[in-house]
Design an enzyme around this catalytic site. Structure first.
Site: not given
Ligand SMILES: Cc1ncc(COP(=O)(O)O)c(C=O)c1O
Length: 394
Positions: A71, A213, A249, A339
């Site tokens: 994401g 994920h 890849t 995060c």
């Molecule tokens: C709203 C939102 N956008 C983007 C992401 C990022 O996704 P990824 O963990 O696959 O990089 C997250 C991850 O928590 C999310 O909650």
């Protein structure tokens, strides 16, 4: 792993049991999908089928889908891709008068860091940025958006649903307003996918981000929908994968899991059944907490939210202490976005919504999953009641 009760499904989801068996078999297809020898044939087919399943589920053309690593990359590709393809050339063209240049992005104040920080980064190259406020109930005010939508706006980037509070933004209404001003709309649907039904044709966004994920598939793949006719620059230079829009890849195994999950979700009942299951359990959990823990408050309880998410303030208690105590009981949840965990910073999202540092430190984010049971919730609430009682005596 010891965790007995997992209530942090917005951070990541466990791999769906039905996928495990299939994926072990797919590991034998280790070839490079770009190889024209026979080792590349099966991996290429896996990627083609995954793309077709996702396109079918999202009701778009498979040519409009770009696989990424997740994401965060999809969000970066959307913002940087549009900026470097459409905005920077205008800024570099000296014959352009300032009046004709679309060099402004708008984002909400509660976007994921992969949107927020990317937009901030692009300011170095001349991007102008406006931040749309979000109130204490997780709501935006469309009357505040209207005056921001001038003819200099290149793109509005707004999430479908917030990862910390679960609040859902009115993307359809926003889309109509953005179209009227001639700008593009990017929507981060990472948290909404798998929790609410999504139809990209009806959503009205030009670019939409997803992550594997968060939907019970393997980590390592994501997706950016780019509507036909919208130009973006590739973030990564190199080979011609993804029609020259994402070199490198492909992560075949993760993409395989993403596509198989999309195929699973094609059964229209799946999402609505899980929606109902999670919402019923979440609402029961909130009722029990409000009834038994004084000074607890659900953020934006009466507003449109994802069915699985609850962000609760416990005044005078520290979220991290609650989280640690629950962790010792093998119950996993979160105080803010995963995060940003690892640092003890108060939740930026809650602060952006107007909560003070102390309040933002006193919250727990509880996110249920497809696998959550009533017994999980009953046990969790019981432990939470005893932990808050104990912490209140300190
Ligand atoms: C709203 C939102 N956008 C983007 C992401 C990022 O996704 P990824 O963990 O696959 O990089 C997250 C991850 O928590 C999310 O909650």
């Amino acid at each position: 792993m010891k965790t007995a009760i997992y209530l942090d499904n917005n951070a990541t989801t466990p791999l769906a049991p039905f996928l495990k068996k299939i994926l072990i078999k797919k590991m034998e297809d280790w070839g490079n999908p770009s190889s024209i020898n026979q080792t590349g044939r099966e991996p290429k087919k896996i990627i083609r089928e995954a793309r077709q399943n996702l396109a079918k589920l999202l009701k778009v053309s498979s040519l409009e889908l770009i696989f990424t690593s997740g994401g965060s990359e999809a969000n970066n590709l959307a913002l940087q891709g549009v900026f470097f393809s459409q905005v920077l050339p205008q800024l570099l063209d000296k014959t352009n008068s300032d009046k004709n240049v679309r060099n402004r992005f708008i984002i909400s104040s509660v976007e994921h860091p992969s949107v927020f920080k990317t937009a901030e980064y692009l300011k170095k190259f001349g991007l102008k940025l406006d931040i749309l406020p979000v109130n204490k109930d997780g709501q935006i005010n469309l009357d505040q958006l209207k005056p921001l939508l001038g003819t200099d706006v290149a793109m509005l980037s707004i999430m479908y649903a917030n990862n910390e509070t679960g609040h859902i933004f009115p993307i359809n209404k926003i889309s109509n307003m953005v179209k009227d001003c001639g700008a593009l709309l990017h929507c981060d649907a990472v948290q909404a996918f798998g929790k609410v039904p999504l139809n990209l044709k009806k959503l009205g966004a030009d670019l939409v981000s997803f992550s594997s994920h968060k939907i019970y598939s393997l980590k390592g793949s994501g997706l950016l929908y780019v509507k036909k006719g919208v130009n973006i620059n590739s973030l990564i230079q190199g080979g011609g994968q993804e029609r020259f829009r994402r070199a490198g890849t492909e992560n075949t195994l993760s993409i395989a899991s993403f596509g198989l999950m999309a195929e699973h979700m094609l059964d229209s009942k799946i999402i609505s059944e899980y929606f109902l299951k999670m919402k019923t359990l979440r609402d029961f959990m909130e009722e029990e907490i409000l009834k038994n823990i004084s000074n607890s408050k659900i953020i934006g309880k009466d507003f449109l939210r994802l069915p699985n998410t609850s962000n609760i303030l416990f005044s005078n208690l520290n979220g991290e202490s609650m989280l640690m105590s629950l962790d010792l009981k093998n119950i996993a949840l979160s105080t803010g976005s995963a995060c940003s965990s690892g640092s003890s910073e108060a939740s930026k999202v809650l602060k952006a919504m107007g909560y003070c540092d102390n309040q933002a430190r006193s919250s727990l984010r509880i996110s249920l999953g497809w696998q959550t049971s009533k017994q999980d919730i009953v046990l969790f609430v019981k432990e939470l009641i005893s932990i808050t009682k104990y912490l209140n005596t300190l």
